[in-house]
Scaffold this active site. Structure first.
Site, short mmCIF file in Angstrom:
data_model
loop_
_atom_site.label_atom_id
_atom_site.label_comp_id
_atom_site.label_asym_id
_atom_site.label_seq_id
_atom_site.Cartn_x
_atom_site.Cartn_y
_atom_site.Cartn_z
N ASP A 1 0.74 -1.19 0.03
CA ASP A 1 0.11 -0.04 0.00
C ASP A 1 0.84 1.16 -0.07
O ASP A 1 0.54 2.12 0.81
CB ASP A 1 -0.88 -0.27 1.23
CG ASP A 1 -2.05 0.85 1.02
OD1 ASP A 1 -2.38 1.58 -0.30
OD2 ASP A 1 -2.74 1.20 2.16
N ARG B 1 -0.02 9.18 0.47
CA ARG B 1 -0.58 9.36 1.47
C ARG B 1 -0.33 8.25 2.85
O ARG B 1 -0.66 8.52 4.04
CB ARG B 1 -2.20 8.74 1.41
CG ARG B 1 -2.64 7.39 1.06
CD ARG B 1 -4.02 6.80 0.72
NE ARG B 1 -3.93 5.67 0.06
CZ ARG B 1 -3.61 5.34 -0.91
NH1 ARG B 1 -3.42 6.31 -1.98
NH2 ARG B 1 -3.64 4.13 -1.47
N ASN B 2 0.50 7.34 2.55
CA ASN B 2 1.02 6.44 3.63
C ASN B 2 2.80 6.79 4.07
O ASN B 2 3.09 5.81 4.42
CB ASN B 2 0.94 5.16 3.10
CG ASN B 2 -0.65 4.42 3.38
OD1 ASN B 2 -1.26 5.41 4.30
ND2 ASN B 2 -0.87 3.55 2.51
N ASP C 1 2.31 2.71 7.90
CA ASP C 1 1.04 2.09 7.38
C ASP C 1 1.45 0.79 7.01
O ASP C 1 1.33 0.45 5.96
CB ASP C 1 0.24 2.79 6.26
CG ASP C 1 -1.06 3.04 6.60
OD1 ASP C 1 -1.61 2.43 7.45
OD2 ASP C 1 -1.62 4.15 6.23
P1 ADP Z 1 -4.74 4.21 7.99
O1 ADP Z 1 -4.06 3.90 7.22
O2 ADP Z 1 -5.27 3.32 8.99
O3 ADP Z 1 -6.09 5.12 7.45
P2 ADP Z 1 -2.94 6.10 8.72
O4 ADP Z 1 -1.89 5.49 9.48
O5 ADP Z 1 -2.67 6.36 7.25
O6 ADP Z 1 -4.21 5.46 9.03
O7 ADP Z 1 -3.23 7.41 9.65
C1 ADP Z 1 -4.13 8.33 9.17
C2 ADP Z 1 -3.64 9.79 9.17
O8 ADP Z 1 -3.30 10.05 10.71
C3 ADP Z 1 -2.39 10.15 8.55
O9 ADP Z 1 -2.78 10.44 7.30
C4 ADP Z 1 -1.72 11.28 9.26
O10 ADP Z 1 -2.31 12.50 8.88
C5 ADP Z 1 -1.84 10.87 10.56
N1 ADP Z 1 -0.91 10.16 11.23
C6 ADP Z 1 -0.66 8.67 11.34
N2 ADP Z 1 0.54 8.41 11.71
C7 ADP Z 1 1.06 9.56 12.36
C8 ADP Z 1 2.24 9.88 12.96
N3 ADP Z 1 3.03 8.88 13.15
N4 ADP Z 1 2.57 11.13 13.05
C9 ADP Z 1 1.58 12.31 12.64
N5 ADP Z 1 0.55 11.92 12.17
C10 ADP Z 1 0.21 10.70 11.56
MG MG Z 2 -3.08 5.23 5.45
#
Ligand code: ADP
Ligand code: MG
Length: 450
Positions: free
Chosen positions: A314, A318-319, A332
């Site tokens: 993935d 965005r990740n 992610d």
């Molecule tokens: P998922 O893939 O489960 O939808 P994510 O891990 O992509 O969730 O996290 C969603 C959002 O949260 C990211 O796009 C980012 O904006 C924020 N985020 C996630 N992890 C972090 C981190 N370690 N530090 C800062 N922001 C984060």
């Molecule tokens: Mg994500």
């Protein structure tokens, strides 16, 4: 005969099991729960030279700390190791033999599909309690209601509350390990009391992401929504215990204390996701050098995954997250599996996924390379959605015929060449991440990014 323990190498991480007060000048004091990194062995095998989070170095007693290890892959971690799925009443009774009061398991009800049965061994007999699913909640006695099985089990562990006995010992499903135990044994369990949740910073597929404070450091905390998704979190955390690289978002630990919640604590990435970063700053702020730096960062993280046989599945802007000091790191790992595993293709991000992965579930480092090409395109177009002006349903048929996106405006031709190599329909013709990283380094060294 004495057992000689192999000394820990420099770079090994440990977690403190006890507080340690400084006794001599050169000792490094620490408190329970702190993470320390071994710097060197000493003449005395009971002492190591170690470094703490703020870089102070000193001697630490080996028996006060526990080595942190990656959880072995292939381990089936479960938050509900007592859940045995669809087994019959007779099978449940056999599993609870020999009798031991308080030994229990949960199974899917055979008579009432959708309901569950709690089977408890009690004074030589097995009792079967029907768990009814009623307007979104679970109940045995229609007095106490629970959101999920974990909460129900926790309640009846603390108190028999009408059952023949309270639940004292889970009958583990064969081949599974309780996630809670595994994380504490391997040194990854953190304490809830050390964590302050401050504010929501993101919405994930599985639940909120929050900014937290863990013993004075800013951290990001992924919070669980319910028990079905909790299991996916466990898989993500399991993968993360095995990975350590400057361009991968680092796991700090997991909190699985109270049975109904799960938190994954990672380093805080102050500048958020790369796609938002690119969109909000745009061409006027971000120069070619900066775009190339992000591309290189990601390629280095991916090269590490390639070397360790992990497939991300993935990879997309965005990740990728950006740190306070502008380092891009891949995050992610929810879908990351060790190479060779297969998965459900219905939820895949079509525009980022290689054709053979969409068609035949053939995920490999080479399908990650395809996604990396799309990610490069995202970087050089400042966060645009790939394949603009092509309807989603037309993307796959066109790509399979060899269609490739045009170069983003202003993108250097050498960088566009790199993208196109990633989009070779034949996975074997795509470069490795190592090659990609070398090419990007070459572009950087020769300043070909303008
Ligand atoms: P998922 O893939 O489960 O939808 P994510 O891990 O992509 O969730 O996290 C969603 C959002 O949260 C990211 O796009 C980012 O904006 C924020 N985020 C996630 N992890 C972090 C981190 N370690 N530090 C800062 N922001 C984060
Ligand atoms: Mg994500």
């Amino acid at each position: 005969m004495s057992v000689v323990q192999t000394p820990w190498q420099a770079g090994t991480e440990c977690v403190a099991n006890y507080d340690f007060q400084q006794k001599a000048d050169q000792d490094l004091p620490f408190s329970k729960g702190e993470v320390l990194t071994i710097v060197a062995v000493t003449k005395d095998p009971n002492w190591y030279k170690a470094k703490n989070k703020v870089g102070q170095v000193g001697f630490i007693p080996a028996n006060y700390v526990q080595k942190r290890e990656g959880v072995k892959s292939g381990t089936k971690l479960s938050l509900m190791p007592w859940f045995h799925g669809k087994i019959t009443r007779e099978q449940a009774e056999r599993l609870l033999y020999p009798p031991e009061t308080g030994l229990f398991l949960v199974r899917e009800s055979t008579n009432y599909p959708g309901d569950y049965t709690l089977c408890v061994s009690c004074e030589g007999k097995v009792e079967h309690y029907r768990i009814i699913y009623k307007s979104g909640k679970l109940t045995i006695d229609e007095e106490a209601y629970f959101d999920n099985l974990m909460q129900l089990v926790e309640h009846y562990t603390n108190d028999a509350d009408g059952l023949c006995t309270n639940l004292t010992k889970p009958k583990l499903m064969e081949g599974t390990v309780a996630a809670q135990d595994m994380f504490s044994q391997s040194g990854w369990a953190l304490k809830m009391k050390d964590l302050k949740l401050l504010q929501i910073i993101g919405k994930g597929e599985f639940g909120d992401v929050m900014l937290g404070d863990y013993r004075g450091s800013k951290v990001a905390v992924k919070c669980i929504k319910n028990d079905a998704t909790a299991q996916a979190f466990v898989a993500e955390a399991l993968v993360m215990t095995q990975l350590r690289h400057k361009n991968l978002v680092q796991l700090l630990g997991v909190i699985v204390e109270d049975k109904s919640s799960l938190f994954i604590v990672t380093e805080f990435m102050a500048k958020g996701s790369l796609v938002d970063y690119l969109r909000s700053r745009g061409r006027s702020v971000l120069g070619g050098e900066c775009l190339l730096k992000f591309s290189l960062d990601v390629s280095e993280g991916m090269e590490y995954l390639e070397d360790n046989n992990f497939v991300h599945r993935d990879l997309a802007a965005r990740n990728v997250l950006v740190s306070e000091d502008n380092i891009a790191k891949v995050s992610d790992f929810g879908l990351t599996k060790e190479a060779s595993a297969t998965q459900d293709t219905s939820k895949l991000p079509v525009k980022w996924t290689a054709p053979e992965a969409l068609r035949e579930k053939l995920f490999s480092t080479k399908s990650d390379v395809w996604s990396f090409g799309i990610l490069l395109w995202e970087i050089y177009s400042f966060g645009r959605v790939p394949y603009p002006r092509i309807a989603l349903k037309d993307v796959v048929p066109r790509v399979e015929k060899g269609y490739k996106m045009d170069s983003p405006d202003g993108c250097s031709p050498v960088v566009y060449e790199v993208m196109k190599q990633c989009w070779n329909v034949d996975p074997n013709q795509r470069p490795s991440f190592r090659k990609l990283r070398e090419q990007l380094e070459h572009i950087k060294a020769n300043e070909l990014f303008q």
